[in-house]
Structure formats: C-alpha cells, structure tokens
Design an enzyme around this catalytic site. Structure first.
Site, PDB file in Angstrom:
ATOM      1  N   LYS A  81       0.852  -1.188   0.000  1.00  0.00           N
ATOM      2  CA  LYS A  81       0.000   0.000   0.000  1.00  0.00           C
ATOM      3  C   LYS A  81       0.892   1.244   0.000  1.00  0.00           C
ATOM      4  CE  LYS A  81      -3.946   1.851   2.655  1.00  0.00           C
ATOM      5  NZ  LYS A  81      -4.676   1.778   3.946  1.00  0.00           N
ATOM      6  N   SER A 156      -9.759   2.172   2.772  1.00  0.00           N
ATOM      7  CA  SER A 156      -8.833   2.808   1.870  1.00  0.00           C
ATOM      8  C   SER A 156      -7.930   1.865   1.082  1.00  0.00           C
ATOM      9  CB  SER A 156      -7.962   3.781   2.656  1.00  0.00           C
ATOM     10  OG  SER A 156      -7.110   3.085   3.554  1.00  0.00           O
ATOM     11  N   SER A 180      -9.890  -0.141   6.966  1.00  0.00           N
ATOM     12  CA  SER A 180      -9.253  -0.034   5.643  1.00  0.00           C
ATOM     13  C   SER A 180      -8.561  -1.291   5.141  1.00  0.00           C
ATOM     14  CB  SER A 180      -8.243   1.112   5.638  1.00  0.00           C
ATOM     15  OG  SER A 180      -8.917   2.344   5.611  1.00  0.00           O
TER      16      SER A 180
END
Lengths: 503, 98
Positions: A81, A156, A180
């Site tokens: 990420k 996210s 997330s």
C-alpha cells in the site's frame, strides 16, 4: 505455466521456490507481466518497481542456490500500500502533495519484508492519506473492483485488495484505521486482518490517526495472511506504541482451524436496518456452517457500539488535523506560490489548497474544529470516553464468547461515484469495523460467498481480544475449510479464469 | 451546532488551507451534517468514565541516549522543494504586518 504461478497460494509459491522447482525471478516476472496486462483496467498499482523487484528476486535466488535456508515466504511477491515508506521508491499516500517524493528511509514493515526475502512489486492505490472507504478519493483515479469494474474495491486499501483479486500479487499489505484492511477484503472476496494495535510497527507508515492506525496482512488464503502476519509483526523500538511481547501463534492457528467448542458471539447491534438482506443471509449461513463444525453460537450485546461511528469521526479527524500539519511545503513534497513575495504562511495555505483533495480538507477542518479551545472536552474528550465504553462492551462480551462476529460491512461493493457526494453514507461502510479500532483489539474479514442480491462478495468479520490474534486465524481457517468443502475452493477461484486466461 | 461559511473560513485559516468562497459554500453544509451525526457522543460520556487512548496499559518508553548516525544531508535535502547552500530554502517568514 505463468497461469499456474498467478493462481498459486503464497505458501505454495514459497515452498516451490525453496525446493528450487521455481525461481523467484520467474515468479516475479509472471506477476509483473500480469500487472502490465491488467493494470489499465484495475488501476490497483500507482507505481510498479520492475527493476527493484527483479533485483530482490535475483538476490533471493542466489542465496537459495548457495544453500542458505530462508523463511517460508522468501521469493514470494508482495504488493505494498502506498502509505508505507520504501527508500528510493515513490511514496505518495495517493496525494498530489507527495507526488514524486522518494523517501530517504524505509518503514520497519518494508524492511522486514525485504529481510524475509519477499519481493516488493510496487505501490498500490488508496484513498488519499487512507481517508475513504472506496479508493475514490485517490488523487490518481479510483481503483476498480475485479469482480465488477464499475464498482469500488472498498477502501482505503482498495488497491491492495484489488491486486489480490485480479491475481496481480499473491500477498499485499495494508493499514487499518477504521476498517481499511477489512472492508476492502470483504468487498473483493479476499482475506484481511487488522492485528492488535501495537502488534505491527507504524514507523515509516504515513500517519493518518496515530492512536488507531495499524498495519496488517492481506491475502487470498488464511494461511498466506498468517505467514505474512508473522513477518510483519513483532516489537519495534522505533514505534513507542509497539507491543513488547511475542507474536501470537497465528500460523499454527491458521493450519489448525479447529473451532470445536469455540464460543462465537454474534453482536446483536451489528445487523438489521441498513444492512443488505443478501449480506445478512450469507452471514447467517456462515454461522450455521460454523455451528455444524462444532462452534457454539451465542448472542451478545454491545450497546455502546452505536456511538462508535460518532466517536471515530471526532478522534480520527482530530488526529488527522494534527498529523497532516507536517505538509507545510517546506522540507519535502509540493510547494506552490513561492514567488519571492509571498510569505511562508501564504505559501503553506496555497500549497495545501492545491495539494489536498476534498475529503482530506473536510477532515482537517473538522479536526481543527473539534480540537479548538472550548470544544476539546465536548468533542475529543467525550470521544475518548466512548472508547472506554466500547472497550467495556468488548470485555463483557468476551466473557460470554471467545470471538465476536458480524458482517464485515453492511453492504457489498457499491458503484463508483455512488456515495462520493454523500460523506455520511460513505462513512457507514465502516460501521462494523470501527469498534475494533476504537478498542485496539484484533479482527479479520473472511469471504462467505456471493450476495444473492447482486452476485458480489460478502465478508464475515471476526473480532478477538487484544493479543489473541491467533483466534482470528483459527476462525478464518475453519471458515475457509468449510466453504472449500461445500463449494470446492476459494471464492476468488471463480474469477481466476477471467483474470489469468491471457497469461 | 450550525457551522456558517464564516466559521469554516476561520477554521480553514487556522488549518492553513486557502479555500475559495465556492469551496466554503460546498464544505459548510457537509461539515454540518457530519457534526450532527457525531453530536450523540457527548450524551454517553459521563464524568465518571475515564478516557482511553490505547488498548494496552503502556507507559513511557525510554531508550539509551546514544549518538547514532543520521541520514546523509543529501538524502534529506533530496526531497526538498527548494535547496540553497545545502539547506532548505523557505519563503520569507516575516510578513508585511510584522
């Protein structure tokens, strides 16, 4: 050959690389090719580090050829990420304000992955500074859900979850502040775990809300997630909130999956109005399967969970407004309006206006308000008290049950653009996941089939007490095995052909 | 708990974000809706409830005060928007009014 590499589990790839049936370089090449073939459709990767990945893979091959014994994931690719700093590799947090920035150091987690011989494929898309539940607030365009490209992959960490579902990577890492990791796992039919707060180091992870942020593993199988969990977690002196205790036996738990006699508490408050019927149906079926495998299902009540979302939207923006003050256009990142006439304050305000997107601005202003003199006690102070009440609900519930369960999110993947203009509707994506961040315990999301409403993945969330991360994996492994026995494989197998047929 | 556009303008100023009148008009009602939704929190937060910030009882963490190598200056300055004489160059810090 390439097709078989893409659909293999990480544990299998690791075993075959260690046995020298496969080289780390050919595995890395297969995934890099897959990303090149599919990323235009999915937009899961913001940066692909082809050169770095191949060099890391070649180094692992050389060490294995020399007879060195490495860990079970040596040579296995992983997607990162884009919130984790990696030295020399662009790290943006999906924000214009950091576009083009290359960190001068690596986060502890990235360093641990490299030390364990994992091959870092590149950086995945996310909501800007991890603020969102759909990956739509990214400054670099939304990520598309591999199950249906018109839908969001959650957020996210939508980029990491979509990379797994599109077979662009066998493993990925994420961060979970309010859901997330778990909510994207749920809506993409993959596995995601938020470890106990403090289990995985936050050093070098771009901060959103420091008292809630927690890195964790993402994978297509429970064992793969556990193997990655073991690499990621452990004490780090560079993070003052890091837990100085051994990592719970998550891999053993994932291999066992024995849940006979496990008391499973269904949280009464996480269901009903606002939950899609298809989600509730699949959730109830999961409970029936677990009961059939020897688990004991009980109902528990956590009345203060109802205040979780409200308290979260005070604590998180407050910490956001403080953490994001560092983007001042002085030492790194974007600077706009520095014309020799304007002063620092004006340049900072212009830079932040241009560099931040709407959701980031909303949360900074909300946090500025909540922390302003005269409001602190009513807002941040009250919200911290709600954390205590939520923790007490958890404590009481964990006296009646070993783990708690709920749907991971009230609804399946929604359409791109559908909730973007209604922040509150978007925030409700995290209704089930927020309580765990507030209390700091651990939870994971595991697939439990496709919703009969729209044919999209549904996830079941399991929550366990702090430091009992192994219970999450034991539960997840049991569920995975029960569905494999019933349906003959993993949920993501059903889209494997669509994503790997050209490989 | 209505937030006017003037309130939002003041908050944006404190947060160092330059918002246009158009931005302010769009943001103010959105923030209002969110604030309404979070207002319930103060209802349950009685005086007898202690605040929580961490799941585990951690106290201050100390380490030995030892000299360790720092990042090389060029690595630190490498990401800077402007550099002069091996230092960060910043806009002037004193405004006209000072």
């Amino acid at each position: 050959m390439s097709h078989a590499i893409l659909t293999a589990t990480a544990s299998d790839l690791g075993r075959r690389i260690a046995a020298r049936e496969l080289t780390a370089v050919e595995v890395a090449r297969a995934f890099l090719d897959q990303i090149e073939r599919t990323n235009a459709e999915v937009n899961s990767f913001l940066h692909v580090d082809t050169e770095g990945a191949l060099a890391q893979a070649a180094a692992v091959d050389a060490r294995l050829d020399a007879g060195e014994a490495l860990g079970p994931l040596a040579g296995v690719p992983v997607a990162v990420k884009d919130l984790f700093c990696q030295e020399g590799v662009p790290t943006t947090a999906s924000s214009r304000i950091l576009e083009g920035w290359r960190p001068p150091y690596s986060s502890t987690i990235v360093q641990r992955l490299l030390d364990a011989g994992l091959v870092l494929l590149g950086k995945t898309n996310l909501d800007e500074f991890a603020m969102g539940s759909s990956t739509e607030t990214s400054a670099f365009g939304p990520t598309h859900n591999p199950w249906d490209l018109t839908r969001v992959p959650g957020g996210s960490g939508g980029g990491s979850a979509a990379a797994l579902a599109a077979f662009q990577a066998p493993l990925a890492i994420g961060t979970d502040t309010g859901g997330s990791i778990r909510q994207p796992a749920s809506v993409t039919g993959t596995v995601g775990v938020k470890p106990t707060y403090g289990a995985a180091s936050r050093y070098g992870v771009i901060a959103m809300a420091s008292s809630l942020d927690q890195p964790g593993p993402c994978a297509r199988t429970v064992l793969d997630a556990a193997l990655l969990h073991e690499v990621m977690c452990g004490h780090d002196p560079m993070d003052s909130t890091s837990i100085d205790a051994p990592v719970p036996p998550v891999v053993d738990a994932a291999r066992s999956g024995d849940i006979s006699g496990l008391r499973v508490g269904v949280v009464k408050e996480l269901g009903g109005e606002g939950y899609e019927p298809g989600v509730e149906q699949r959730f109830r079926e999961a409970l029936a399967l677990l009961e059939g495998a020897g688990a004991e299902i009980v109902e528990v009540s956590c009345p203060n969970f109802a205040y979780g979302l409200g308290a979260y939207y005070l604590i998180m923006p407050s910490e956001v407004s403080s953490n994001l003050a560092r983007y001042d256009g002085m030492r790194y990142g974007l600077r706009v309006g520095d014309d020799g006439v304007r002063g620092t304050e004006e340049v900072m305000a212009t830079t932040r206006a241009v560099g931040f997107g709407d959701e980031v601005k909303r949360r900074i202003i909300l946090g500025t308000y909540a922390l302003s003199s005269g409001y602190y006690d009513a807002f941040y102070g009250s919200a911290q008290k709600v954390r205590t009440l939520i923790s007490r609900d958890f404590d009481a519930a964990f006296e009646q049950a070993d783990v708690l369960v709920s749907p991971s999110t009230p609804f399946t993947a929604f359409g791109i653009g559908e909730k973007l203009s209604d922040p509150l509707a978007m925030y409700k994506s995290d209704l089930c996941t927020i309580p765990t961040n507030m209390a700091g315990n651990t939870a994971g999301s595991f697939p439990c089939g496709l919703s009969p409403d729209d044919g999209l993945p549904v996830g079941v969330q399991v929550m366990a007490p702090p430091l009992a991360d192994d219970r999450v994996y034991r539960f997840g492994a049991a569920l995975e095995r029960l569905y494999a026995e019933r349906d003959g494989g993993l949920l993501t197998d059903r889209i494997a052909e669509r994503w790997t047929q050209e490989a | 708990m209505a937030l006017s556009t003037a309130d939002v303008a003041r908050l944006a100023e404190l947060a160092r974000i330059d918002l246009s009148p158009h931005d302010l008009e769009r943001l103010a009602p959105q923030l209002d809706v969110i604030l309404d939704a979070v207002a319930s929190v103060s209802e349950v937060a009685g005086a007898d409830v202690p605040p929580t910030s961490h799941a585990l009882p951690l106290t201050n963490v100390f380490r030995a005060d030892l000299v360790r190598p720092s990042l090389p200056a060029e690595a630190v300055l490498g990401g800077a928007p402007a550099v002069e004489d091996e230092r960060f160059r910043v806009p002037r810090i004193l405004g006209e009014e000072q």
